[in-house]
Design an enzyme around this catalytic site. Structure first.
Site, PDB file in Angstrom:
ATOM      1  N   PHE A   1       0.963  -1.245   0.159  1.00 58.30           N
ATOM      2  CA  PHE A   1      -0.110   0.053   0.131  1.00 58.30           C
ATOM      3  C   PHE A   1       1.067   1.178  -0.086  1.00 58.30           C
ATOM      4  CE2 PHE A   1      -4.054   2.272   1.972  1.00 58.30           C
ATOM      5  CZ  PHE A   1      -4.722   2.059   0.552  1.00 58.30           C
TER       6      PHE A   1
ATOM      7  N   GLY B   1       5.638   1.817 -17.015  1.00 54.63           N
ATOM      8  CA  GLY B   1       4.653   2.572 -16.486  1.00 54.63           C
ATOM      9  C   GLY B   1       3.479   2.442 -17.154  1.00 54.63           C
TER      10      GLY B   1
ATOM     11  N   GLU C   1      13.048   4.166  -7.317  1.00 52.97           N
ATOM     12  CA  GLU C   1      13.094   2.944  -6.632  1.00 52.97           C
ATOM     13  C   GLU C   1      13.129   3.277  -4.967  1.00 52.97           C
ATOM     14  OE1 GLU C   1      11.930  -0.238  -7.987  1.00 52.97           O
ATOM     15  OE2 GLU C   1      11.232   1.209  -9.575  1.00 52.97           O
TER      16      GLU C   1
ATOM     17  N   LYS D   1      13.862  -4.396 -17.410  1.00 53.77           N
ATOM     18  CA  LYS D   1      12.728  -4.087 -18.282  1.00 53.77           C
ATOM     19  C   LYS D   1      12.984  -4.714 -19.804  1.00 53.77           C
ATOM     20  CE  LYS D   1      11.157  -0.069 -15.679  1.00 53.77           C
ATOM     21  NZ  LYS D   1      11.339   1.357 -15.326  1.00 53.77           N
TER      22      LYS D   1
HETATM   23  N1  HSE Z   1      11.872   3.452 -10.917  1.00 51.94           N
HETATM   24  C1  HSE Z   1      11.148   3.156 -11.999  1.00 51.94           C
HETATM   25  C2  HSE Z   1      11.491   4.345 -13.159  1.00 51.94           C
HETATM   26  C3  HSE Z   1       9.647   3.104 -11.699  1.00 51.94           C
HETATM   27  O1  HSE Z   1      11.949   5.526 -12.519  1.00 51.94           O
HETATM   28  O2  HSE Z   1      11.277   4.069 -14.055  1.00 51.94           O
HETATM   29  C4  HSE Z   1       8.837   2.580 -12.819  1.00 51.94           C
HETATM   30  O3  HSE Z   1       9.249   1.287 -13.130  1.00 51.94           O
END
Ligand code: HSE
Length: 381
Positions: A8, A116, A172, A187
């Protein structure tokens, strides 16, 4: 359909709120740490969620590998669909989780783990069914993009740009993953797994922006370049290539107009040609929107992004050759095969001859081992 949320924090709150207005979905319970269960919808053990027959799916947005992996396993073995925004989890355990999902006939989607709000994994998983994906690339870390952009347009120092990205909820919990390129690397690992049924787990290369200085950024601007942290992935004969590194783009390149926390994910299909998708790559609602998109996907019958045949492979990063800009101590300049060298006050700025990605990353590692500070970036096309 009721959805439980594990975690949360920034994204968890967004997912819970959005469930209130999503077609066919409803707020279920939320897993929080003991002592934080100050509302009727909050639970503190995973068993309260896995044993709840009303919960149809679970969205994990806690981050980290454990206990997220054990929870994911318990959730799917209890017959509930599982979606996640957790890149570290899927990069480390994606194949195992996918196997558990198929065995239990439940959905397993993770588009929020890459880009995202940008639906790159979702699009790749569909595009690969009818086209051949030749390569995947782009800007896939919002934090570093925000930092590079703020250093260039607002003249911020590195540390101040990082603090702003943290305050805005892009980074992060430990921003080392962002600035080292590790977050972006995870990613591109996922994008390769979705596009090629190959999850590269070895031979990967990531150079982040930890060594860029305000001085470097000023130098790039003077020469008409914009620096962006890029991911690249694609097929080789037997495997895939997958790496992350800074790239310098000439004015007018689309990457230069990717500002703030935005991402730009691209892929090249054999028949579609190049497709680029831009949007916010980090933050509460952009990331939550991708979690909700996965839940709606499962509701609509699209349950998997990884195929059962997906396997772990070693990446091959010695095939692609390119020119690099390298800043290093002048006394070490001879260690780099150079096309041109500019030296001033003990600092050399070099344009290399064409070298492979593997060679460049290895040369930088050697220079650092010998005590030299180095920043490098590929020269974009
Ligand atoms: N810390 C990651 C970024 C969050 O800045 O892209 C999203 O994946």
């Amino acid at each position: 359909m009721k959805v439980a949320v594990l975690g949360f924090g920034t994204v968890g709150v967004g997912v819970f709120e959005m469930l209130n207005n999503a077609e066919g979905l409803e707020q279920g319970t939320v897993l929080v740490r003991p002592g934080k269960n100050d509302k009727a919808f909050k639970r503190t053990t995973i068993e309260e969620i896995t044993s709840d027959p009303e919960i149809w799916a679970v969205a994990e947005v806690m981050g980290g590998i454990e206990p997220a992996f054990s929870y994911a396993k318990a959730v799917m073995e209890a017959g509930k669909h599982f979606v996640t925004s957790n890149k570290a989890l899927v990069a480390a355990k994606g194949i195992e989780l996918s196997k558990i999902a198929y065995e239990n006939n439940v959905g397993f989607l993770f588009s929020a783990a890459c880009g995202g709000a940008v639906p790159i994994l979702h699009n790749l998983s569909i595009a690969r069914e009818s086209d051949k994906i030749l390569s995947v690339s782009g800007i896939l870390n919002g934090t570093t993009n925000y930092m590079l952009d703020s250093m260039q347009r607002l003249g911020l120092e590195y540390e101040d740009a990082l603090k702003d990205a943290q305050r805005l909820g892009y980074a992060e919990a430990d921003p080392t993953a962002d600035v080292s390129g590790m977050d972006a690397l995870r990613k591109i690992m996922l994008a390769c797994a979705v596009s090629y049924d190959m999850l590269p787990t070895e031979g990967l290369l990531n150079e982040g922006i930890e060594n860029v200085t305000a001085e470097d950024v000023k130098h790039f601007m003077k020469k008409g370049y914009t620096c962006r942290l890029m991911v690249k992935g694609g097929r080789t004969d037997n495997s895939v290539y997958a790496y992350v590194e800074p790239v310098l783009f000439r004015e007018g390149a689309p990457e230069c107009s990717v500002l703030q926390n935005f991402n730009m994910a691209c892929y090249e299909g054999l028949n579609s040609g190049r497709i680029s998708i831009m949007g916010q790559g980090a933050g509460r609602y952009p990331t939550a929107s991708a979690v909700l998109r996965d839940l709606s996907g499962i509701l609509g019958g699209r349950k998997y992004m990884l195929r059962e045949s997906c396997k772990a492979v070693k990446a091959e990063n010695d095939k692609i050759k390119q020119l690099y800009y390298v800043r290093l101590p002048e006394r070490m300049a001879s260690l780099i095969p150079s096309e041109s060298v500019d030296a001033e006050k003990g600092i050399a700025r070099i344009i290399t001859k064409p070298v492979s990605v593997l060679e460049m990353h290895s040369m930088a590692a050697k220079i650092r081992k010998d005590g030299g500070e180095v920043f490098f970036a590929a020269i974009g096309e």
